[in-house]
Write a protein that holds these residues in place. Structure first.
Motif, short mmCIF file in Angstrom:
data_model
loop_
_atom_site.label_atom_id
_atom_site.label_comp_id
_atom_site.label_asym_id
_atom_site.label_seq_id
_atom_site.Cartn_x
_atom_site.Cartn_y
_atom_site.Cartn_z
N PRO A 22 21.92 28.36 36.40
CA PRO A 22 21.47 28.03 35.04
C PRO A 22 21.95 26.64 34.62
CG PRO A 22 22.88 30.00 35.07
CD PRO A 22 22.71 29.58 36.48
N MET A 23 23.15 26.25 35.12
CA MET A 23 23.65 24.95 34.71
C MET A 23 22.77 23.85 35.23
SD MET A 23 27.40 25.74 35.55
CE MET A 23 27.68 27.39 35.15
N LYS A 26 19.69 23.65 33.48
CA LYS A 26 19.86 23.12 32.14
C LYS A 26 19.90 21.59 32.18
CE LYS A 26 22.16 25.94 28.89
NZ LYS A 26 23.42 26.45 28.44
N TYR A 391 26.61 40.01 26.73
CA TYR A 391 25.15 39.79 26.75
C TYR A 391 24.84 38.86 27.91
CZ TYR A 391 26.57 35.58 24.20
OH TYR A 391 27.19 34.41 23.84
N GLN A 393 22.37 35.60 29.69
CA GLN A 393 21.95 34.27 29.24
C GLN A 393 20.45 34.03 29.41
OE1 GLN A 393 24.63 32.26 31.86
NE2 GLN A 393 26.07 31.77 30.23
N LYS A 399 22.39 35.51 22.10
CA LYS A 399 23.63 34.95 21.53
C LYS A 399 23.57 35.03 20.00
CE LYS A 399 26.45 30.83 21.42
NZ LYS A 399 26.27 29.40 21.28
N GLU A 403 26.22 37.05 17.80
CA GLU A 403 27.08 36.38 16.81
C GLU A 403 26.91 37.00 15.42
OE1 GLU A 403 28.32 32.16 17.04
OE2 GLU A 403 26.51 31.95 18.22
N GLN A 406 28.76 40.33 15.61
CA GLN A 406 30.20 40.02 15.65
C GLN A 406 30.71 39.76 14.23
OE1 GLN A 406 31.08 36.02 17.02
NE2 GLN A 406 32.87 36.73 18.17
N LEU A 419 32.99 37.73 22.53
CA LEU A 419 31.67 37.66 23.16
C LEU A 419 31.80 37.09 24.57
CD1 LEU A 419 29.47 36.22 20.28
CD2 LEU A 419 30.07 38.58 20.77
N ILE B 118 35.00 25.12 37.03
CA ILE B 118 34.37 26.43 36.84
C ILE B 118 35.20 27.52 37.50
CG2 ILE B 118 32.33 27.81 37.37
CD1 ILE B 118 30.72 25.18 37.10
N ARG B 126 37.63 32.45 30.07
CA ARG B 126 36.68 31.54 29.42
C ARG B 126 37.07 31.33 27.97
NH1 ARG B 126 30.93 32.78 28.25
NH2 ARG B 126 31.59 31.56 26.47
N PHE B 203 30.93 18.85 27.88
CA PHE B 203 30.06 19.15 29.02
C PHE B 203 30.18 20.63 29.41
CE2 PHE B 203 29.19 18.76 33.69
CZ PHE B 203 27.86 18.47 33.55
N PHE B 206 28.66 22.72 26.79
CA PHE B 206 27.21 22.56 26.80
C PHE B 206 26.59 23.44 27.88
CE2 PHE B 206 23.25 20.46 28.05
CZ PHE B 206 22.63 20.38 26.82
N LEU B 207 27.32 23.58 29.00
CA LEU B 207 26.80 24.42 30.08
C LEU B 207 27.03 25.90 29.80
CD1 LEU B 207 27.91 22.39 33.20
CD2 LEU B 207 25.69 22.44 32.12
N GLY B 208 27.66 26.20 28.67
CA GLY B 208 27.84 27.60 28.32
C GLY B 208 29.06 28.23 28.96
N ILE B 209 29.98 27.43 29.51
CA ILE B 209 31.18 28.03 30.09
C ILE B 209 32.43 27.55 29.36
CG2 ILE B 209 30.33 28.54 32.39
CD1 ILE B 209 31.33 25.82 33.26
N ARG B 212 34.54 30.36 23.62
CA ARG B 212 33.70 31.50 23.26
C ARG B 212 33.16 31.37 21.84
NH1 ARG B 212 35.06 36.72 26.07
NH2 ARG B 212 36.72 36.16 27.49
N PRO B 213 31.93 31.81 21.62
CA PRO B 213 31.43 31.85 20.25
C PRO B 213 32.23 32.89 19.45
CG PRO B 213 29.86 32.85 21.78
CD PRO B 213 30.97 32.26 22.59
N VAL B 220 29.86 22.89 22.12
CA VAL B 220 29.15 24.11 21.73
C VAL B 220 28.04 23.76 20.73
CG1 VAL B 220 29.37 26.25 20.41
CG2 VAL B 220 31.07 25.69 22.13
N GLU B 223 25.19 22.10 22.35
CA GLU B 223 24.43 23.08 23.14
C GLU B 223 23.52 23.91 22.23
OE1 GLU B 223 24.60 26.63 23.64
OE2 GLU B 223 23.27 26.52 25.37
N GLU B 224 24.08 24.34 21.10
CA GLU B 224 23.29 25.16 20.18
C GLU B 224 22.13 24.35 19.60
OE1 GLU B 224 26.81 28.20 18.68
OE2 GLU B 224 26.17 26.59 17.36
#
Lengths: 549, 268
Positions: A22-23, A26, A391, A393, A399, A403, A406, A419, B118, B126, B203, B206-209, B212-213, B220, B223-224
């Motif tokens: 996915p990265m 992206k 969840y 991706q 998400k 959220e 949550q 999460l 990673i 995470r 970065f 942005f990659l989602g790793i 946490r939200p 973040v 990314e959103e």
């Protein structure tokens, strides 16, 4: 009974899986998007002999005995067919079988095959090929996850479990090349939909034996649908071309000769490619863009039998108390979720069986009631302080929903929710091996009957990740499946829904989804049935819009 | 150059202040959802607009500043610290120990940074702590090499030799005579590490790793916002501009520090 986008298992040793993480997609996606934003070049409407469709993932397999997901289905449903097919209203329609009869006791189905059916290599297709396929489905060595789909056939379950070793004792017979007789162990109300599902499609045993795992590769695979698989560049594209041996010559005449599936992981990138006329049909649109996309003439929205739910792992210490689950369920505000995700995409639903199916009851399930939730919560002795919510991706929607929930759980119950998001394949593996306390999933109907939604939660169902098992529920589901009067069936399903949603709170339905596509104006004949199926053989190019090449 | 450096310094102080006083500055909580105000464009009530869940973007940026800047500062300091110790030992000991220690650094250098990050985050977890460990583990190598070269350069200077001849111990030699002379380039290195880490955190998130939200960090937020770029560009532009300005400021400051601290460039 397919899961959402992606694949359920590692069915194919996918060497390319890591390449297309996915990265990476992206990064590529954002680069592509920027390219399109900055420098859109004017192009024609695309090739006049090919329709291009976006796939969100590389299909895990094209082997219809092993596939479990709806990405694989997009390809399989166009290269092969079964005895019957599902019409636009979801009803069973003739396909390879031109007619069928059901005995008065509802236990014997006799299918009459069309004369002159052929495989894509020109060999005749006979009733025996169906028997070969069903033997493969039930053979324990195949490890077909959908084997239970045909367990209602006499002896099928025993054969799959190994207690019966002689397949000739299983209730499926071919007295001649064009007749197939199926004997069920009990009448099953929805069984007429089963022969339109991909696991029941006929198979060429000789081809499977000759090539082993590689039999689904282009050049080796033999199928009997309107198209035949020609190219499969893993993680890049798949091309299927017109099959001249297809039985429906009328459909063959006007069909678009080629279909190209392009694998584009990111939805926003897919939309950009669509706008750039590089893709003709896009499914799974990015929620944030839906309000603006829905104004386009290319936007097609259709009803969808698909539910979205939050499941509890009832064996998990933190949520094993039914009152904990009830309080959590009562603190979910579905109306807010609808506002967040968009009313065009989803409809709030606290009950599980969606409208307009039999037994739909909008009042079943647990309402949003924060005051009551607080009271219940206060009465719980050993309440959890922290919860894990997982969840996947596959969509940004997951998400947003997580959220929002949550936030409500924190403000209503004061519980901290952590999460965790995972990649689709890994996520499904996590759910089936060690499900977290709370997780999300969606479920799409395989046939227009409540059974497809309800048998998901019976004990031992491969897709029941709640670990919840209730004999009364199972009994009701089994009785409802065998019932003949719709009113009686509806009553039983309703009772079952009450048990699982209100008494036991094994999972919480959140909403149902709408199916949305972007379809190029140069294409006509695009219609989707409530199961989300459409067939490329019915698509045509609008002649007046086709540019000169 | 001076002018830019002052501007950069002011901006950095401003960021530090925002990070420290986040709860006082932010008009709303970073997780105050209000569905009715989802995707609002910048307005009097929400200066930078709101996101999909109706959360105030300015507040999230302010709290995000706290997360991003603290991750960047802490990881920069800790990786420079580790690098200094490693480089000093390697450079001072010399010989076989130096050879082994530097080959180890070379090996780590060959590993792709992103994959190492990673992997580390998979092991550590995470969250902010995971990012911290991941960035530190991959960040100290450059400092170690720099420090080793510095120590090797200084340890045979006549004044060090003289100190040694007077019978000073290793510890004293290192801390009194060698390390203080190596600090200037390390400070410059530090000023480059900080923006690198701001970007690395962005970065990863942005990659989602990343974090946490609902915890916000600039990565973040970018990314959103990215997914809504075509429809609500403000969600990407604000965090993007902030990341850009922060990196620019630290780099300008780093350049200025180098000019000031490097005796060979001094006076230019």
């Amino acid at each position: 009974m397919f899961l959402e986008t992606g694949c359920a298992t590692n069915l194919i040793p996918s060497s390319g899986a890591d390449r297309n993480s996915p990265m990476k997609s992206k990064i590529l996606g954002s680069a592509l998007l920027l390219c399109f934003l900055s420098a859109c070049t004017k192009k024609g409407d695309g090739p006049t002999d090919t329709v291009r469709f976006r796939l969100p993932n590389d299909p895990p397999t094209a082997d219809w005995t092993l596939a479990t997901d709806n990405v694989s289905k997009e390809v399989m449903a166009n290269i092969h067919e079964g005895l019957l097919t599902q019409g636009y209203d979801g009803s069973a329609q003739p396909s390879m079988a031109e007619s069928w009869t059901i005995s008065p006791d509802g236990k014997t189905y006799t299918f009459k095959l069309r004369a002159g059916l052929e495989w894509s290599d020109g060999k005749p297709l006979t009733a025996q090929h169906f028997i070969d396929s069903w033997e493969r489905v039930l053979n324990p060595k195949t490890a077909c996850e959908y084997a239970y789909f045909i367990f209602d056939i006499v002896g099928a379950e025993d054969y799959q479990k190994g207690t019966l070793t002689d397949f000739s004792k299983v209730g499926v017979k071919a007295p001649d090349a064009t007749t197939l007789i199926v004997q069920l162990r009990k009448p099953v109300a929805y069984w007429i939909y089963v022969p339109s599902f991909w696991v029941t499609f006929p198979i060429r045993k000789d081809i499977v034996e000759k090539y082993g795992d590689k039999w689904t590769e282009p050049g080796k695979i033999v199928s009997a649908g309107p198209y035949v698989l020609k190219v499969w560049d893993h993680d890049s594209k798949i091309v299927i071309e017109k099959n001249d041996h297809y039985y429906d010559k009328k459909a063959l005449d006007g069909m678009i000769p080629k279909v190209e599936y392009r694998i584009v992981k990111d939805a926003a990138t897919a939309v950009a490619l669509f706008q750039n006329k590089t893709i003709d049909i896009v499914r799974d649109l990015p929620p944030v863009q839906v309000p603006s996309l829905s104004k386009l003439p290319e936007f097609v929205s259709s009803p969808y039998l698909r539910g979205y739910y939050y499941g509890f792992n009832v064996k998990d210490d933190r949520v094993k108390d039914v009152n904990v689950r009830r309080a959590l369920a009562m603190s979910i505000n579905r109306d807010e979720i609808v506002k967040v995700v968009g009313a065009a995409l989803i409809t709030a639903s606290k009950s599980w069986i969606p409208a307009p199916l039999l037994a739909f009851n909008k009042d079943r399930g647990i309402d949003f009631n924060p005051e009551q939730a607080k009271k219940i919560w206060a009465g719980i002795k050993d309440k959890p302080k922290v919860l894990e919510l997982w969840y996947d991706q596959t969509s940004e929607m997951h998400k947003l929903v997580a959220e929002n929930i949550q936030n409500h759980w924190k403000s209503t119950l004061g519980i901290d929710v952590q999460l965790t998001a995972q990649e689709w394949k890994v996520y499904l593996k996590t759910l089936s091996t060690k499900a977290p306390s709370v997780w999300r999933l969606g479920w799409g109907a395989d046939y227009p009957d409540p059974d497809t939604f309800m048998n998901l939660f019976v004990c031992g169902s491969g897709n029941n990740h709640t670990n919840w098992c209730n004999k009364d529920y199972d009994h009701l589901i089994s009785e409802a499946a065998a019932g003949t009067s719709p009113a009686d069936r509806a009553k039983k399903y309703d009772q079952a829904q009450k048990i699982v949603l209100e008494d036991e709170v094994a999972f919480v339905p959140l909403f149902t989804q709408t199916n949305m596509h972007l379809v190029s104006q140069r294409i006509m004949g695009f219609r989707v049935n409530p199961m989300g199926d459409f067939y490329f053989k019915n698509l045509r190019f609008r002649n007046d819009l086709v540019p000169a090449r | 150059m001076k002018f830019y450096a002052r501007g950069a310094l002011v901006f950095i102080f401003f960021l530090l202040l925002v990070a420290l006083l986040a709860p006082l500055i932010a008009p709303y909580g970073y997780d105050d959802q209000s569905v009715m105000t989802a995707y609002n464009l910048p307005s009097w009530h929400h200066w930078f607009g709101t996101d999909a869940l109706g959360r105030d973007l300015l507040s999230r940026l302010v709290y995000g500043c706290r997360v991003s800047i603290s991750i960047a500062l802490i990881t920069a300091f800790s990786s420079v610290f580790i690098g200094m110790i490693y480089g000093t030992i390697s450079g001072y000991a010399g010989g076989f120990i130096d050879l082994i220690m530097m080959r180890f650094v070379d090996i780590l250098y060959t590993l792709p940074t992103l994959i190492v990050m990673i992997l580390v985050m998979l092991v550590v977890g995470r969250d902010v702590r995971g990012i911290f460990v991941a960035l530190t583990i991959t960040g100290w190598l450059g400092t170690a090499r720099l420090m080793r070269a510095q120590v090797k350069n200084w340890k045979h200077r006549p004044f060090v030799e003289a100190a040694r001849a007077l019978g000073l111990g290793h510890t004293r030699l290192i801390f009194r005579h060698i390390v203080p002379n190596c600090v200037a380039p390390i400070i410059v290195e530090l000023s480059y590490q900080i923006p690198t880490n701001v970007l690395a955190e962005a970065f990863l998130s942005f990659l989602g790793i990343g974090v946490r939200p609902p915890t916000p960090s600039w990565g973040v937020l970018a990314e959103e916002g990215w997914r809504a770029l075509q429809v609500y560009p403000h969600l990407t532009i604000f965090p993007g501009v902030l990341i850009f300005l922060t990196m620019l400021s630290f780099n300008v400051l780093g350049d200025r520090l180098r000019d000031k601290l490097d005796p060979f460039l001094r006076g230019r």
